[in-house]
Design an enzyme around this catalytic site. Sequence first.
Site: not given
Lengths: 119, 214
Positions: B126-127
């Site tokens: 989920s960067c």
Amino acid sequence: MSEPPFRGYHDIGGLPGGPIQQDEHPFADWQKLSEAIRGALEQKDRCVSLDEIRRAFESFGEPLYETLGFYERRAEALTLLLDEKGLVERAEVLARMDALAAGRGQRVDHAAKTVSAGQ
Amino acid sequence: MPIPSPVPPSRFSADAVDPKRPVVEGHDGADYYALMTEALHKILLEKQLLAQGDTDRVIAALEAPNVTWGARIVAEAWRDAAYAERLVADGSKAAAELGFKIKEAKLVVVRNTPALHNVIVCTLCSCYPRSLLGQPPWWYISKNYRARTVREPRAVLAEFGLDLPADVEVRVHDSNADMRYLVLPMAPEGAADWPVEKLIPLVTRHMLVGTAVA
């Protein structure tokens, strides 16, 4: 091309998927607290890092990864990691969950990972 | 209850994983994990691994960044071609010029042109540039977005209401632990002459991820 490439269950880029749910939900208080616990522990003594959290949920098993939502995965990983490091025993966390729930007339089903009204 | 023993990651093979299996996102266990988080916090306070107030400070830091911070950077780039060049050359450094410190990783800014459209995803996790834009939207962290964007970006963009002409190249950027991406959308006509305050509200979170255009 003898061996298929290794691929972790979190490595889902390119796999088929359904429609993207675009509805928004609020960032719940418990989700903020969970993120903040990790952040505060990292800032204080660097006793957990985001990379370690990721490693924890990338190795706690596919069934759990598939079932849980994003922040649930991170919360599970945080508890696993603190236990692994000998800082907080997981059993102690689960026992405290039972005690907190009992005080509210609730019951925790750890196997099903649910909280429900008492008997 | 015993600690569940970690299971080794599944191997991607015909036997282990059905490649046609739909990628699902579960939301089970929110009440359970809310309670676990509460219990863990109490224990950490008792053990003095955390002090009262530690988490409040982190929550304040989590809640401060928002889309207008990213929009401020875009507005500057729309008004100042030299700034836009610096932004594309070194995103972190150019963001810092305006007082935004990107804490988690290197910021990479990708610029849209009439011939190129950029879109951002993080397939592994989920960067997202959280220290600039705040928490990512729910769809960004959903498994369906993560899985499909690298395979069929045009179909994904169409779901967001963005139908790009076939002659526009679509480039997908997959984030990782060391890099966070920000899309620099194309400026609306005449934007270079408008004040920053008028430009900022025109920039949406979708534009900064590449799921919409200005």
